[in-house]
Design a protein around this motif. Structure first.
Motif, PDB file in Angstrom:
ATOM      1  N   THR A   1       0.817  -1.336  -0.037  1.00  0.00           N
ATOM      2  CA  THR A   1      -0.134   0.061   0.072  1.00  0.00           C
ATOM      3  C   THR A   1       0.849   0.991   0.131  1.00  0.00           C
TER       4      THR A   1
ATOM      5  N   VAL B   1      -0.663   4.353  -1.880  1.00  0.00           N
ATOM      6  CA  VAL B   1      -2.111   4.996  -1.784  1.00  0.00           C
ATOM      7  C   VAL B   1      -1.596   6.377  -0.561  1.00  0.00           C
ATOM      8  N   GLU B   2      -0.328   6.041  -0.214  1.00  0.00           N
ATOM      9  CA  GLU B   2       0.200   7.265   0.696  1.00  0.00           C
ATOM     10  C   GLU B   2       0.535   8.632  -0.207  1.00  0.00           C
TER      11      GLU B   2
ATOM     12  N   CYS C   1      -0.840   9.258  -3.400  1.00  0.00           N
ATOM     13  CA  CYS C   1      -1.734   9.799  -4.111  1.00  0.00           C
ATOM     14  C   CYS C   1      -2.533  10.965  -3.532  1.00  0.00           C
TER      15      CYS C   1
ATOM     16  N   ASP D   1      -6.794  10.288  -3.841  1.00  0.00           N
ATOM     17  CA  ASP D   1      -7.170   9.102  -2.927  1.00  0.00           C
ATOM     18  C   ASP D   1      -8.077   8.387  -3.783  1.00  0.00           C
ATOM     19  N   CYS D   2      -7.449   7.879  -4.957  1.00  0.00           N
ATOM     20  CA  CYS D   2      -8.381   7.240  -5.771  1.00  0.00           C
ATOM     21  C   CYS D   2      -7.888   5.601  -5.994  1.00  0.00           C
TER      22      CYS D   2
ATOM     23  N   TYR E   1      -8.669   1.936  -4.074  1.00  0.00           N
ATOM     24  CA  TYR E   1      -9.843   1.215  -3.398  1.00  0.00           C
ATOM     25  C   TYR E   1      -9.159  -0.394  -3.060  1.00  0.00           C
TER      26      TYR E   1
ATOM     27  N   CYS F   1       2.167   7.422  -8.022  1.00  0.00           N
ATOM     28  CA  CYS F   1       2.066   5.912  -7.555  1.00  0.00           C
ATOM     29  C   CYS F   1       3.035   4.904  -8.056  1.00  0.00           C
TER      30      CYS F   1
ATOM     31  N   ASN G   1     -12.605   2.828  -0.150  1.00  0.00           N
ATOM     32  CA  ASN G   1     -11.274   3.683  -0.350  1.00  0.00           C
ATOM     33  C   ASN G   1     -10.278   3.313   0.558  1.00  0.00           C
TER      34      ASN G   1
ATOM     35  N   THR H   1      -6.659   5.287   2.050  1.00  0.00           N
ATOM     36  CA  THR H   1      -5.646   6.159   1.822  1.00  0.00           C
ATOM     37  C   THR H   1      -4.600   6.021   2.778  1.00  0.00           C
TER      38      THR H   1
ATOM     39  N   ASP I   1     -10.129   2.446   5.014  1.00  0.00           N
ATOM     40  CA  ASP I   1      -9.552   2.941   5.897  1.00  0.00           C
ATOM     41  C   ASP I   1     -10.466   2.843   7.374  1.00  0.00           C
TER      42      ASP I   1
END
Length: 112
Positions: free
Chosen positions: A15, A18-19, A21, A24-25, A27, A46, A79, A81, A112
């Motif tokens: 992951t 995700v940090e 992005c 926050d797209c 999933y 990313c 989602n 994030t 999350d």
């Protein structure tokens, strides 16, 4: 163009992506992540963050199936994030072939 997550994410689910992005797209599914193609702003930050090299631009040939998978499951999964621990067997499965047929799960992750 958009970025999409491909089969090498399955059973790895790092992951780190995700940090970074900004929109926050990402999933989360049970054993992989996907990118919502309509939310991705094509910034590309990313892609180099993925330890499994599973993020690709959708303009690469042969990725139509993965664009469909990302589109479908981004609307079904929660989602994500924040960075979480990868799959406990991530190193074992990194680079393995045939992961879609062997391991893909439609079940959602916890988000999350």
């Amino acid at each position: 163009m958009t970025y999409i997550v491909t089969d090498n994410c399955i059973k790895c689910k790092y992951t780190d992506c995700v940090e970074v992005c900004p929109v926050d797209c990402f999933y989360e599914g049970e054993n992989m992540l996907v990118i919502h193609p309509d939310e991705c702003i094509d910034c590309g930050v990313c892609e180099p963050e993925c330890p499994a090299d599973a993020i690709r631009p959708d303009t690469e040939p042969g990725l139509d199936q993965w664009l469909d998978i990302n589109t479908k499951f981004a609307s079904l999964w929660p989602n994500i994030t924040i960075k979480k621990e990868p799959d406990p067997e991530a190193e074992k499965h990194d680079g393995e072939s045939g992961k879609l047929e062997k391991y893909f799960s439609e079940a959602p992750g916890s988000g999350d």
